[in-house]
Design an enzyme around this catalytic site. Sequence first.
Site, PDB file in Angstrom:
ATOM      1  CG  ASP A   1      -2.245   0.982   1.245  1.00 32.55           C
ATOM      2  OD1 ASP A   1      -2.142   1.635   0.132  1.00 32.55           O
ATOM      3  OD2 ASP A   1      -3.108   0.833   2.015  1.00 32.55           O
ATOM      4  CG  ASP A   2      -0.273   4.764   0.090  1.00 39.21           C
ATOM      5  OD1 ASP A   2      -1.087   4.337  -0.996  1.00 39.21           O
ATOM      6  OD2 ASP A   2      -0.681   5.392   0.903  1.00 39.21           O
TER       7      ASP A   2
ATOM      8  CB  CYS B   1      -6.167   2.581  -1.996  1.00 40.14           C
ATOM      9  SG  CYS B   1      -6.758   3.888  -1.060  1.00 40.14           S
TER      10      CYS B   1
ATOM     11  CE  LYS C   1      -6.467   0.163   1.316  1.00 40.53           C
ATOM     12  NZ  LYS C   1      -5.427   1.358   1.160  1.00 40.53           N
TER      13      LYS C   1
ATOM     14  CG  HIS D   1     -10.064   0.997   0.663  1.00 44.14           C
ATOM     15  ND1 HIS D   1      -9.154   1.730   0.208  1.00 44.14           N
ATOM     16  CD2 HIS D   1     -11.091   1.727   0.951  1.00 44.14           C
ATOM     17  CE1 HIS D   1      -9.480   3.341   0.578  1.00 44.14           C
ATOM     18  NE2 HIS D   1     -10.754   3.064   0.989  1.00 44.14           N
TER      19      HIS D   1
ATOM     20  CG  ASP E   1      -2.596   0.950  -3.090  1.00 44.02           C
ATOM     21  OD1 ASP E   1      -1.386   1.320  -2.992  1.00 44.02           O
ATOM     22  OD2 ASP E   1      -3.335   0.956  -2.252  1.00 44.02           O
ATOM     23  CG  ASN E   2      -1.771   4.360  -4.505  1.00 43.85           C
ATOM     24  OD1 ASN E   2      -2.893   3.885  -4.274  1.00 43.85           O
ATOM     25  ND2 ASN E   2      -0.770   4.814  -3.535  1.00 43.85           N
TER      26      ASN E   2
END
Length: 434
Positions: free
Chosen positions: A15-16, A53, A105, A107, A255-256
């Site tokens: 994540d990130d 995300c 996660k 989301h 995710d990004n």
Amino acid sequence: MGDETHPNILFIVADDLGWSDVGWHGGFSKTPNLDRLVREGVELDQHYVQPVCTPTRTALMSGRYPGRFGPHSLAPSNLRAMPLDTITMAKALKSLGYLTCQVGKWHLGSRSEWGPNHYGFDRSYGTLTGAADPWTHKYRHGPYEDTWHRDGIRLDEEGNATELIAAEALHFIEEQPSPWFVYVAFHAVHTPVDAPDEYKQLYDGVVFHDDLEKQDSRLRLAAETSQLDAKVGEFVAALERTGQRDNTLVVFTSDNGGIESLENAYVGDVGDSPLNSENDPLRGQKNTLYDGGVRVCAFANWPGQLAAHKHTTPMHVADWFPTIAHLTGYHPPRDLAWDGENQWPALIGSCAEIKPRAIYIAMQKGHSLRLGDWKLILPARGEPELFNLADDPYEKHNIATKEPERVEEMQLLIEVQHAKDNLVLPNDLVGLPK
């Protein structure tokens, strides 16, 4: 046991994670396990995702661009991202006899009735929301503050979130018969950024910044990245220990892109992050359409099936569903309107010629299209930006005014894609807290 037709699939989403947070991009974090998997597998050098995300996870699970499901799916959201009858990657694999598990996660809907178990996962564990404090497991103040769960049932337990998530995935990997699909969606390294002391000790004596607050911020980010790396290493060790390594496709992506500085808005005592991720030399960061926001750290690794090399052909996260469908022999019962394309022939090097394909990325602040070496960004406000990534890989020179015909051509392609997006929020989501 499984076979080459039905391999185990371990799909890991960080994540990130910033482009230059990791070792194999010359970053500041120690990531020996990830570096080895990249070195021995397929480095996905042009792996594109959405800028934030929820949209990326929607594309991964559905094989479709997220705007197809409504405007709420183009932004981080606690609303249900996809209709409950959507055929997801998990539902597809389950129909082939796979045992399916999602940890970490979600989301894609922060209510239990929108959770992973309603989208094809036999087991699920973690948070329904988009982030969690690593120690309290809480989200932001409000209706979704407490969503740590097992199979949609609220759960309270102590421990570090990354450690708990990894332990749950390990248990499934070690105990379940093949074939299985395990989707590990780490919260790391999303804010709040922190890790146990043992990972901070890996950086004893390392000076990241003279400012003490920024030093602490970057130390926590490096430590959590190393913790993420260590957990992936434990997954691989478990596969080897249980004799499943040669029958398991491992895919890793973020995710990004990373976010370079931010405050902590979540419930807990972790500090802010004034010096966080790095995306250099790429331009931009999370929540932008520049490559720093949408071109991410990624690889695929499968001993004996994927030869080690750097794959430089652009692909999108939506490609994974049709690619894995091809690999496993899944045939949809109806046209699923996939935007993604089967990339397996390209990944194994059996394509004699790879034709340029358009990659469309939409967000609420604009749209972009990559076609071959060309990339067009159409911001919601402002003028078009055109880049030739072959000559200008870091998007420093906007040549839109020099190439008006190309801009027009690519803008028309964006309009064709945008016309397929659903611009209306589903009626049953109207008025619900986002």
